[in-house]
Design an enzyme around this catalytic site. Sequence first.
Site, PDB file in Angstrom:
ATOM      1  NE  ARG A 104      -2.486  -0.515   3.589  1.00 17.93           N
ATOM      2  CZ  ARG A 104      -3.221  -0.281   4.669  1.00 17.93           C
ATOM      3  NH1 ARG A 104      -4.523  -0.178   4.555  1.00 17.93           N
ATOM      4  NH2 ARG A 104      -2.678  -0.153   5.846  1.00 17.93           N
ATOM      5  CB  THR A 108      -2.794   7.133  -2.205  1.00  9.46           C
ATOM      6  OG1 THR A 108      -2.077   5.906  -2.486  1.00  9.46           O
ATOM      7  CG2 THR A 108      -2.036   8.310  -2.791  1.00  9.46           C
ATOM      8  CG  ASP A 200       2.343  -4.280   8.910  1.00  7.09           C
ATOM      9  OD1 ASP A 200       2.445  -5.440   8.443  1.00  7.09           O
ATOM     10  OD2 ASP A 200       2.545  -3.256   8.226  1.00  7.09           O
ATOM     11  CG  ASP A 203       5.937  -4.521   9.732  1.00  4.67           C
ATOM     12  OD1 ASP A 203       6.433  -4.868   8.640  1.00  4.67           O
ATOM     13  OD2 ASP A 203       5.697  -3.329  10.006  1.00  4.67           O
TER      14      ASP A 203
HETATM   15  C1  PRP Z   1      -1.340  -5.004   4.350  1.00  2.00           C
HETATM   16  C2  PRP Z   1      -2.097  -6.300   4.486  1.00  2.00           C
HETATM   17  C3  PRP Z   1      -2.996  -6.314   3.285  1.00  2.00           C
HETATM   18  C4  PRP Z   1      -3.274  -4.842   3.073  1.00  2.00           C
HETATM   19  C5  PRP Z   1      -4.652  -4.527   3.573  1.00  2.00           C
HETATM   20  O1  PRP Z   1      -0.290  -5.185   3.471  1.00  2.00           O
HETATM   21  O2  PRP Z   1      -1.283  -7.426   4.569  1.00  2.00           O
HETATM   22  O3  PRP Z   1      -2.387  -6.849   2.121  1.00  2.00           O
HETATM   23  O4  PRP Z   1      -2.306  -4.114   3.838  1.00  2.00           O
HETATM   24  O5  PRP Z   1      -4.953  -3.201   3.388  1.00  2.00           O
HETATM   25  P1  PRP Z   1      -6.068  -2.681   2.384  1.00  2.00           P
HETATM   26  O6  PRP Z   1      -7.275  -3.527   2.592  1.00  2.00           O
HETATM   27  O7  PRP Z   1      -6.278  -1.260   2.838  1.00  2.00           O
HETATM   28  O8  PRP Z   1      -5.540  -2.747   0.996  1.00  2.00           O
HETATM   29  P2  PRP Z   1       0.829  -4.051   3.203  1.00  2.00           P
HETATM   30  O9  PRP Z   1       0.387  -3.174   2.086  1.00  2.00           O
HETATM   31  O10 PRP Z   1       1.164  -3.390   4.502  1.00  2.00           O
HETATM   32  O11 PRP Z   1       2.033  -4.898   2.634  1.00  2.00           O
HETATM   33  P3  PRP Z   1       2.883  -6.036   3.370  1.00  2.00           P
HETATM   34  O12 PRP Z   1       1.999  -7.260   3.448  1.00  2.00           O
HETATM   35  O13 PRP Z   1       4.034  -6.227   2.455  1.00  2.00           O
HETATM   36  O14 PRP Z   1       3.245  -5.541   4.742  1.00  2.00           O
END
Ligand code: PRP
Length: 208
Positions: A104, A108, A200, A203
């Site tokens: 993400r 945004t 998270d 993480d």
């Molecule tokens: C997190 C999570 C989902 C997403 C959810 O991933 O694992 O994939 O955010 O958020 P959304 O519904 O608002 O799209 P992140 O983008 O933090 O990436 P990562 O898994 O690499 O930490």
Amino acid sequence: MSSKLFVCDHPLIQEKLATLRDRATAPEEFRRAMAEVSSLLGAEALRGLPTKRTSVRTPLGHSPAMVTTQPVVFVAVLRAGLGMLPGLQHLLPSAHVGHIGLYRNEETLNPVRYYVRLPRNIRDCFVVLCDPMLATGGSVLESLHILKTDRAKKIVLLSVIAAKAGVARVQREHPDVPIYLAGVDAGLNREGFIVPGLGDAGDRLFAT
Ligand code: PRP
């Protein structure tokens, strides 16, 4: 019309969710709880797998039996979806695995695609989209767009925890995709994290 939502209230699923939510849970235990809850939720999500009748010879005679007839693909949304795979592959070792890399944009909150690798026969498969967190819903919507562009027909979404708003968005835009969850929380904070949530997931899985 909106898609079906299953929030599984099985005591073991809820206990694993408590472990995942707990800030004191260390990465090793977090990974184990994530694998276990994925396995339990995965069994529910695969309830709709098509079957056919057959028979087997037991040591004492013949018994009617059922076998599944459609190949299964688990598609993990990177990174956090990787934490669901050990439990799901334990549940169904013959399943194929696809990967969708998204992160993400921190301002945004829109998903940014960096990797897609899916099995070739995905249109003939029962596809389980795996991402433990459904926050704004942007990542799942992007993943469903990728899967449907590749002509996947039967898709279910397997998440662990979701925000109400993300669930509503997915249900509205993809009424054909059932959603399986362990919990739904009311809110999202300004950074787009589910509150109270579990932090998270990526993480916490990988100690980053
Ligand atoms: C997190 C999570 C989902 C997403 C959810 O991933 O694992 O994939 O955010 O958020 P959304 O519904 O608002 O799209 P992140 O983008 O933090 O990436 P990562 O898994 O690499 O930490």
